[in-house]
Design a protein around this motif. Structure first.
Motif, PDB file in Angstrom:
ATOM      1  N   GLY A   9      -8.089  11.444  -1.412  1.00  0.00           N
ATOM      2  CA  GLY A   9      -7.495  12.353  -0.447  1.00  0.00           C
ATOM      3  C   GLY A   9      -7.327  13.747  -1.025  1.00  0.00           C
ATOM      4  O   GLY A   9      -7.567  13.988  -2.211  1.00  0.00           O
ATOM      5  N   GLY A  10      -6.924  14.670  -0.163  1.00  0.00           N
ATOM      6  CA  GLY A  10      -6.712  16.039  -0.616  1.00  0.00           C
ATOM      7  C   GLY A  10      -6.628  16.989   0.546  1.00  0.00           C
ATOM      8  O   GLY A  10      -6.490  16.589   1.704  1.00  0.00           O
ATOM      9  N   LEU A  11      -6.693  18.270   0.197  1.00  0.00           N
ATOM     10  CA  LEU A  11      -6.645  19.351   1.184  1.00  0.00           C
ATOM     11  C   LEU A  11      -8.049  19.898   1.377  1.00  0.00           C
ATOM     12  O   LEU A  11      -8.729  20.231   0.397  1.00  0.00           O
ATOM     13  CB  LEU A  11      -5.703  20.447   0.693  1.00  0.00           C
ATOM     14  N   VAL A  12      -8.468  20.005   2.617  1.00  0.00           N
ATOM     15  CA  VAL A  12      -9.808  20.496   2.918  1.00  0.00           C
ATOM     16  C   VAL A  12      -9.755  21.344   4.179  1.00  0.00           C
ATOM     17  O   VAL A  12      -8.884  21.135   5.041  1.00  0.00           O
ATOM     18  CB  VAL A  12     -10.788  19.307   3.073  1.00  0.00           C
ATOM     19  N   GLN A  13     -10.646  22.298   4.289  1.00  0.00           N
ATOM     20  CA  GLN A  13     -10.723  23.104   5.493  1.00  0.00           C
ATOM     21  C   GLN A  13     -11.438  22.348   6.605  1.00  0.00           C
ATOM     22  O   GLN A  13     -12.253  21.446   6.338  1.00  0.00           O
ATOM     23  CB  GLN A  13     -11.452  24.412   5.214  1.00  0.00           C
ATOM     24  N   ALA A  14     -11.148  22.724   7.824  1.00  0.00           N
ATOM     25  CA  ALA A  14     -11.831  22.121   8.963  1.00  0.00           C
ATOM     26  C   ALA A  14     -13.345  22.256   8.797  1.00  0.00           C
ATOM     27  O   ALA A  14     -13.847  23.298   8.366  1.00  0.00           O
ATOM     28  CB  ALA A  14     -11.389  22.798  10.258  1.00  0.00           C
ATOM     29  N   GLY A  15     -14.041  21.169   9.098  1.00  0.00           N
ATOM     30  CA  GLY A  15     -15.481  21.129   8.919  1.00  0.00           C
ATOM     31  C   GLY A  15     -15.914  20.566   7.582  1.00  0.00           C
ATOM     32  O   GLY A  15     -17.098  20.285   7.375  1.00  0.00           O
ATOM     33  N   GLY A  16     -14.960  20.389   6.690  1.00  0.00           N
ATOM     34  CA  GLY A  16     -15.269  19.882   5.361  1.00  0.00           C
ATOM     35  C   GLY A  16     -15.354  18.367   5.323  1.00  0.00           C
ATOM     36  O   GLY A  16     -15.242  17.687   6.348  1.00  0.00           O
ATOM     37  N   SER A  17     -15.549  17.843   4.114  1.00  0.00           N
ATOM     38  CA  SER A  17     -15.751  16.409   3.911  1.00  0.00           C
ATOM     39  C   SER A  17     -14.876  15.896   2.778  1.00  0.00           C
ATOM     40  O   SER A  17     -14.544  16.637   1.849  1.00  0.00           O
ATOM     41  CB  SER A  17     -17.212  16.115   3.570  1.00  0.00           C
ATOM     42  N   LEU A  18     -14.532  14.632   2.887  1.00  0.00           N
ATOM     43  CA  LEU A  18     -13.861  13.907   1.819  1.00  0.00           C
ATOM     44  C   LEU A  18     -14.398  12.476   1.817  1.00  0.00           C
ATOM     45  O   LEU A  18     -14.811  11.963   2.861  1.00  0.00           O
ATOM     46  CB  LEU A  18     -12.343  13.860   2.036  1.00  0.00           C
ATOM     47  N   ARG A  19     -14.355  11.845   0.642  1.00  0.00           N
ATOM     48  CA  ARG A  19     -14.685  10.429   0.568  1.00  0.00           C
ATOM     49  C   ARG A  19     -13.502   9.690  -0.037  1.00  0.00           C
ATOM     50  O   ARG A  19     -13.103   9.962  -1.176  1.00  0.00           O
ATOM     51  CB  ARG A  19     -15.940  10.167  -0.262  1.00  0.00           C
ATOM     52  N   LEU A  20     -12.968   8.773   0.726  1.00  0.00           N
ATOM     53  CA  LEU A  20     -11.867   7.948   0.255  1.00  0.00           C
ATOM     54  C   LEU A  20     -12.403   6.654  -0.338  1.00  0.00           C
ATOM     55  O   LEU A  20     -13.404   6.122   0.136  1.00  0.00           O
ATOM     56  CB  LEU A  20     -10.907   7.611   1.400  1.00  0.00           C
ATOM     57  N   SER A  21     -11.714   6.171  -1.360  1.00  0.00           N
ATOM     58  CA  SER A  21     -12.070   4.897  -1.978  1.00  0.00           C
ATOM     59  C   SER A  21     -10.877   3.959  -1.920  1.00  0.00           C
ATOM     60  O   SER A  21      -9.728   4.393  -2.047  1.00  0.00           O
ATOM     61  CB  SER A  21     -12.475   5.107  -3.439  1.00  0.00           C
ATOM     62  N   CYS A  22     -11.167   2.681  -1.767  1.00  0.00           N
ATOM     63  CA  CYS A  22     -10.142   1.642  -1.780  1.00  0.00           C
ATOM     64  C   CYS A  22     -10.639   0.555  -2.722  1.00  0.00           C
ATOM     65  O   CYS A  22     -11.603  -0.148  -2.401  1.00  0.00           O
ATOM     66  CB  CYS A  22      -9.927   1.092  -0.382  1.00  0.00           C
ATOM     67  N   ALA A  23      -9.999   0.426  -3.855  1.00  0.00           N
ATOM     68  CA  ALA A  23     -10.428  -0.524  -4.869  1.00  0.00           C
ATOM     69  C   ALA A  23      -9.422  -1.658  -4.992  1.00  0.00           C
ATOM     70  O   ALA A  23      -8.212  -1.417  -5.096  1.00  0.00           O
ATOM     71  CB  ALA A  23     -10.586   0.180  -6.210  1.00  0.00           C
ATOM     72  N   ALA A  24      -9.928  -2.879  -4.988  1.00  0.00           N
ATOM     73  CA  ALA A  24      -9.084  -4.049  -5.212  1.00  0.00           C
ATOM     74  C   ALA A  24      -8.975  -4.275  -6.711  1.00  0.00           C
ATOM     75  O   ALA A  24      -9.981  -4.375  -7.413  1.00  0.00           O
ATOM     76  CB  ALA A  24      -9.684  -5.269  -4.534  1.00  0.00           C
ATOM     77  N   SER A  25      -7.748  -4.351  -7.180  1.00  0.00           N
ATOM     78  CA  SER A  25      -7.490  -4.538  -8.599  1.00  0.00           C
ATOM     79  C   SER A  25      -6.781  -5.859  -8.817  1.00  0.00           C
ATOM     80  O   SER A  25      -5.865  -6.216  -8.069  1.00  0.00           O
ATOM     81  CB  SER A  25      -6.618  -3.380  -9.109  1.00  0.00           C
ATOM     82  N   GLY A  26      -7.212  -6.589  -9.837  1.00  0.00           N
ATOM     83  CA  GLY A  26      -6.591  -7.885 -10.103  1.00  0.00           C
ATOM     84  C   GLY A  26      -6.910  -8.921  -9.056  1.00  0.00           C
ATOM     85  O   GLY A  26      -6.258  -9.973  -8.997  1.00  0.00           O
ATOM     86  N   SER A  27      -7.896  -8.653  -8.255  1.00  0.00           N
ATOM     87  CA  SER A  27      -8.234  -9.531  -7.136  1.00  0.00           C
ATOM     88  C   SER A  27      -9.584  -9.122  -6.587  1.00  0.00           C
ATOM     89  O   SER A  27     -10.182  -8.130  -7.042  1.00  0.00           O
ATOM     90  CB  SER A  27      -7.179  -9.406  -6.027  1.00  0.00           C
ATOM     91  N   ILE A  28     -10.034  -9.867  -5.600  1.00  0.00           N
ATOM     92  CA  ILE A  28     -11.244  -9.489  -4.880  1.00  0.00           C
ATOM     93  C   ILE A  28     -10.938  -9.529  -3.383  1.00  0.00           C
ATOM     94  O   ILE A  28      -9.963 -10.167  -2.955  1.00  0.00           O
ATOM     95  CB  ILE A  28     -12.419 -10.439  -5.192  1.00  0.00           C
ATOM     96  N   PHE A  29     -11.745  -8.862  -2.617  1.00  0.00           N
ATOM     97  CA  PHE A  29     -11.596  -8.938  -1.168  1.00  0.00           C
ATOM     98  C   PHE A  29     -11.939 -10.349  -0.700  1.00  0.00           C
ATOM     99  O   PHE A  29     -12.882 -10.961  -1.196  1.00  0.00           O
ATOM    100  CB  PHE A  29     -12.505  -7.931  -0.472  1.00  0.00           C
ATOM    101  N   SER A  30     -11.184 -10.832   0.244  1.00  0.00           N
ATOM    102  CA  SER A  30     -11.500 -12.132   0.818  1.00  0.00           C
ATOM    103  C   SER A  30     -12.720 -12.002   1.723  1.00  0.00           C
ATOM    104  O   SER A  30     -13.321 -10.936   1.833  1.00  0.00           O
ATOM    105  CB  SER A  30     -10.303 -12.654   1.623  1.00  0.00           C
ATOM    106  N   ASP A  31     -13.071 -13.093   2.373  1.00  0.00           N
ATOM    107  CA  ASP A  31     -14.202 -13.020   3.282  1.00  0.00           C
ATOM    108  C   ASP A  31     -13.808 -12.473   4.657  1.00  0.00           C
ATOM    109  O   ASP A  31     -14.613 -12.509   5.582  1.00  0.00           O
ATOM    110  CB  ASP A  31     -14.871 -14.389   3.416  1.00  0.00           C
ATOM    111  N   ASN A  32     -12.602 -11.960   4.765  1.00  0.00           N
ATOM    112  CA  ASN A  32     -12.225 -11.237   5.988  1.00  0.00           C
ATOM    113  C   ASN A  32     -12.607  -9.773   5.836  1.00  0.00           C
ATOM    114  O   ASN A  32     -13.051  -9.326   4.796  1.00  0.00           O
ATOM    115  CB  ASN A  32     -10.716 -11.364   6.235  1.00  0.00           C
ATOM    116  N   GLY A  33     -12.409  -9.009   6.863  1.00  0.00           N
ATOM    117  CA  GLY A  33     -12.790  -7.610   6.823  1.00  0.00           C
ATOM    118  C   GLY A  33     -11.774  -6.749   6.094  1.00  0.00           C
ATOM    119  O   GLY A  33     -10.702  -7.192   5.687  1.00  0.00           O
ATOM    120  N   VAL A  34     -12.151  -5.491   5.923  1.00  0.00           N
ATOM    121  CA  VAL A  34     -11.287  -4.486   5.309  1.00  0.00           C
ATOM    122  C   VAL A  34     -11.167  -3.338   6.294  1.00  0.00           C
ATOM    123  O   VAL A  34     -12.146  -2.956   6.941  1.00  0.00           O
ATOM    124  CB  VAL A  34     -11.891  -3.977   3.990  1.00  0.00           C
ATOM    125  N   GLY A  35      -9.970  -2.792   6.405  1.00  0.00           N
ATOM    126  CA  GLY A  35      -9.758  -1.716   7.354  1.00  0.00           C
ATOM    127  C   GLY A  35      -9.151  -0.487   6.720  1.00  0.00           C
ATOM    128  O   GLY A  35      -8.381  -0.585   5.762  1.00  0.00           O
TER     129      GLY A  35
END
Length: 121
Positions: A9-35
């Motif tokens: 996350g961060g501060l960006v001007q309108a029209g700009g881009s960001l890439r968010l990451s979500c990392a599972a630590s000490g575990s793995i994602f189950s076979d259900n979805g991620v939101g």
């Protein structure tokens, strides 16, 4: 320790881009979805995008064509690429998933700590 860790996350001007990451630590994602969810000040939390274990995606109408959710199962990470950002995208963004820890312990409906996205006009 089981965690979902968001970043990017961060501060960006309108029209700009960001890439968010979500990392599972000490575990793995189950076979259900991620939101990815977001919550703007004074508003309720809303689903922005979701991805199934098989890679099927869905998006909230206002972000269709601008946001892309993806996952790297080898890295236990889900991404949210956000392009053409608008001031109304300003919110705290949260990752939500069911996790599987060591020994097969399940942690359902797990939330990360959130990452702030601010889009200036």
């Amino acid at each position: 320790q089981v965690q979902l860790v968001e970043s990017g996350g961060g501060l960006v001007q309108a029209g700009g881009s960001l890439r968010l990451s979500c990392a599972a630590s000490g575990s793995i994602f189950s076979d259900n979805g991620v939101g990815w969810y977001r919550q703007a000040s004074g508003n309720k939390r809303e689903l922005v995008a979701g991805i199934s274990s098989g890679g099927k995606t869905n998006y909230e109408d206002s972000v269709k064509g601008r946001f892309t959710i993806s996952r790297d199962n080898a890295k236990n990470t889900v991404y949210l690429q956000m392009n053409d950002l608008k001031p109304e995208d300003t919110a705290v963004y949260y990752c939500n998933a069911d996790l599987v820890g060591s020994g097969g312990t399940r942690y359902n409906d797990y939330w990360g700590q959130g990452t702030q996205v601010t889009v200036s006009s």
